[in-house]
Enzyme design. Sequence first.
Site, mmCIF file in Angstrom:
data_model
loop_
_atom_site.group_PDB
_atom_site.id
_atom_site.type_symbol
_atom_site.label_atom_id
_atom_site.label_comp_id
_atom_site.label_asym_id
_atom_site.label_seq_id
_atom_site.Cartn_x
_atom_site.Cartn_y
_atom_site.Cartn_z
ATOM 1 N N HIS A 508 0.812 -1.218 0.000
ATOM 2 C CA HIS A 508 0.000 0.000 0.000
ATOM 3 C C HIS A 508 0.849 1.273 0.000
ATOM 4 C CE1 HIS A 508 0.368 0.107 4.533
ATOM 5 N NE2 HIS A 508 0.410 1.398 4.259
ATOM 6 N N ASP A 555 -1.024 -7.322 1.457
ATOM 7 C CA ASP A 555 -0.354 -6.018 1.448
ATOM 8 C C ASP A 555 1.157 -6.217 1.588
ATOM 9 O OD1 ASP A 555 0.265 -3.362 1.618
ATOM 10 O OD2 ASP A 555 -0.660 -3.044 3.596
ATOM 11 N N SER A 676 4.417 1.962 8.478
ATOM 12 C CA SER A 676 3.873 1.038 7.481
ATOM 13 C C SER A 676 4.982 0.347 6.700
ATOM 14 C CB SER A 676 3.014 1.802 6.467
ATOM 15 O OG SER A 676 1.745 1.978 6.984
#
Length: 749
Positions: A508, A555, A676
Amino acid sequence: MELSVHRRWLAAILNLLFLGGVWCDCTEEGLEIEGGEYTLTHGLKLYSTVIYQCKPNFFPYPDQTRQCIRDRWQTVPRSSRNIRQICRLVECPDPTVLKYGSVYPPQDRYFVNTETTYECDSGYRLRGSVKRFCLANGKWNGSTPICSRDDAGNHCPDPGIPPGTFRSGDVFDIDDEVTYNCNNNLMYLVGSRVRTCKEGGEWSGIEPSCFYKYTYDSASDINAEFGGSMKQSLTELQSIDDIQGERKIKITKNGILNMYIAVDISDSLNKDDINKSTVMVQQLIERIASYAVSPNYDILFFTSELKVISNILDFYNSENPKTLENVVNDLKNFKIKDDRATGTDLNKVFKHILERIYIIENTTKSNFEDHYHVLLIFTDGGYNMGGSPLANLQRIKDTIKQEDHLDVYIFAVGAKIYEQDLQPLATDQRGRHFFRILKEDMDTMFDEIVDDDEVVSLCGLHKMSDNSDTKQKIYPWNVKITIQRGLEQSKTCTGAIVSSKFILTAAHCFHGDLPEKIQVDIKHKINEVEKYFIHSQYNVKAKAHLGISEFFDYDIALLQLKKDLNFTIDLKPICIPCTKETTQALRLPLESKCTEQEKLLLKDFNERLHFLTRGDTVQRKDVYAKLGGNREPCINQAKRLPNVTEINLHEVVTDHFLCTGGTSPFVDHIACKGDSGGAVFKDYNQRTIQVGVVSWGTDQLCDDKLGKLVKSNEYSRDFHLNLFKVVDFLHLVMTSNDQNSAPTDFIDN
Ligand SMILES: *[C@@H]1O[C@H](CO)[C@@H](O)[C@H](O)[C@H]1NC(C)=O
Ligand SMILES: *[C@@H]1O[C@H](CO)[C@@H](O)[C@H](O)[C@H]1NC(C)=O
Ligand SMILES: *[C@@H]1O[C@H](CO)[C@@H](O)[C@H](O)[C@H]1NC(C)=O
Ligand SMILES: *[C@@H]1O[C@H](CO)[C@@H](O)[C@H](O)[C@H]1NC(C)=O
Ligand SMILES: *[C@@H]1O[C@H](CO)[C@@H](O)[C@H](O)[C@H]1NC(C)=O
């Protein structure tokens, strides 16, 4: 006349006092040392010891210590002359023992900082150093010069005559012996007194040296000698051919290394020294931890009593085995009491170790012969209680049987050392095992014993200490990823080095960006990306029909770097699931399946994991993955999100996610924006294994602040992609795109 009567009367009174056992303390009289300083272990009290110190290049003469006995400071053992203490210039052993050659300058005595050069008579060739310096520790640097003839026709090469020694034996054929002694009775011999010429054309044992009492081993001596033998033992897992025939510590492939570390904390050492000892032991085990071998440790501090810090038998507890982390914590938390016992009972230490070895023998039975035992004894001087440990040492030898399965190293620390008591305890057959070290060097002596270069390619291996300057060494796989997006602010993600070519991160982070817009910052150096691979099933809009605007299953992404990374101690890969390297890191049998790794890494209902956050510095976030019966209540909180319902919950939070967050059983940290793509990892036996990728969460608790250790509230949850669910992707991308560097070795499910 009157004076002498008076004296006699005084002497009589004193005699009475001594006979009655009412001995007095000492005064400062006669304590001083010319050109130096002293410290007292117990002030001016009876039995206090004075320890003399001189500036570098000098040593205290005639005594390094004296003791308050009766009312006077005395040489121990007592000698008739108690002459004034002075600091004398350090001297090195006589180098003019060289045969068939000359030493320049020729002198009677060679003091510190003297440079000597060596030359051979014509027809003789020089081996060893041409130039040597007399160092501050009383040793010559370089190696013993030897003049020999190439055509002498001996079976073994001339073994030489080290400075300060006297050699008998001049014939060097098979089974011939040479015997060494010190040529000065102020010196003592370290190494092999007798060496035999062996069939292979080598001498048995190790080169002897003669040292003065004040001679000590510097950190670099210890690195070279002790470090050398430790290294050999620890790299043996890679099964090196035993060419030398003189291997020091031996470990076979499935060998188990038991290390017994005993540190003398008897009262002649102060609290600072004891701290140094704990730091030293900690460093030693940290250095050893950088190898694939992970020993079992028995660690004890001793005086006339034993204080066990780590019980080796806890490592054999199959239910709840002790970890190295436990040991390090125990060491850090160790506090000495002021009222600790005096005296040094080394025999008690050997007896204790013998008992441990008996129990290990009993519990392991048939494979006891795969167990190797290394004893490291740090002692201050000698022993004064409990008698000689030699008998118990012999019992240890008898139990272990195989001579090459036991090594006893003695590190004598402090001013007054009884080498005649201590040396026989060291096993001196395979390399030097007796060392004299300075207290000042104790906390740094093991800094370099393990060569970093040899261990850099092992995945997930890292240092444990948490100084800010070593952060990169603790997390040497951690990288920052920046994606440039024209006018938009650039986006940052975190990633992990998983091979010399690949960085693992989250899918992502990218929205169809060109590879040249992606930069990987590793140790403040920008690395360019050749191309990148997003999991083929990653589709953020896949659940739009349910009203779920962003969906994060699969992801995961791999960035392929333009240039291969060159690993160093602070730039190296993390371990990833289902590879041979991880099997080794976890110490599983080599034929293990991937599921066994998963069972080991993700087994507890609350599995402690970590990920990193980067602000001004890198910090570690601690979380518990809720597994088994704890997973359902954990993921339930996703229903707080719009359009997520009881019905579609498992479609949104698929089985591929690890759930962390909340406040039970402990308050977890929560991920912030820049986190992330970072590795969710587990530390296991000093190795780090990535088990997930930071993906998404239910709440924004971080206010856009980067690098903050933000705590979870009761409801907030993070979801991390579980790498065990996407091994096929890793396998496919990494093996089909990495021809040049060593490909990662994946194993079956
Ligand atoms: C010995 O020490 C001197 C002075 O520190 C140094 O210049 C020399 O290179 C050293 N020699 C060896 C063989 O290490
Ligand atoms: C030991 O020394 C280190 C560094 O000198 C220090 O950080 C640590 O707090 C000391 N530990 C104890 C228990 O005194
Ligand atoms: C080991 O086993 C033997 C016989 O099985 C027993 O006599 C001995 O006491 C045991 N030793 C220890 C330390 O458990
Ligand atoms: C929830 O679903 C409805 C209907 O599909 C949609 O209109 C709405 O935008 C969704 N809400 C959010 C916050 O995505
Ligand atoms: C790794 O080392 C090689 C050879 O020294 C060099 O060409 C290459 O640029 C280095 N790689 C990186 C990423 O610095």
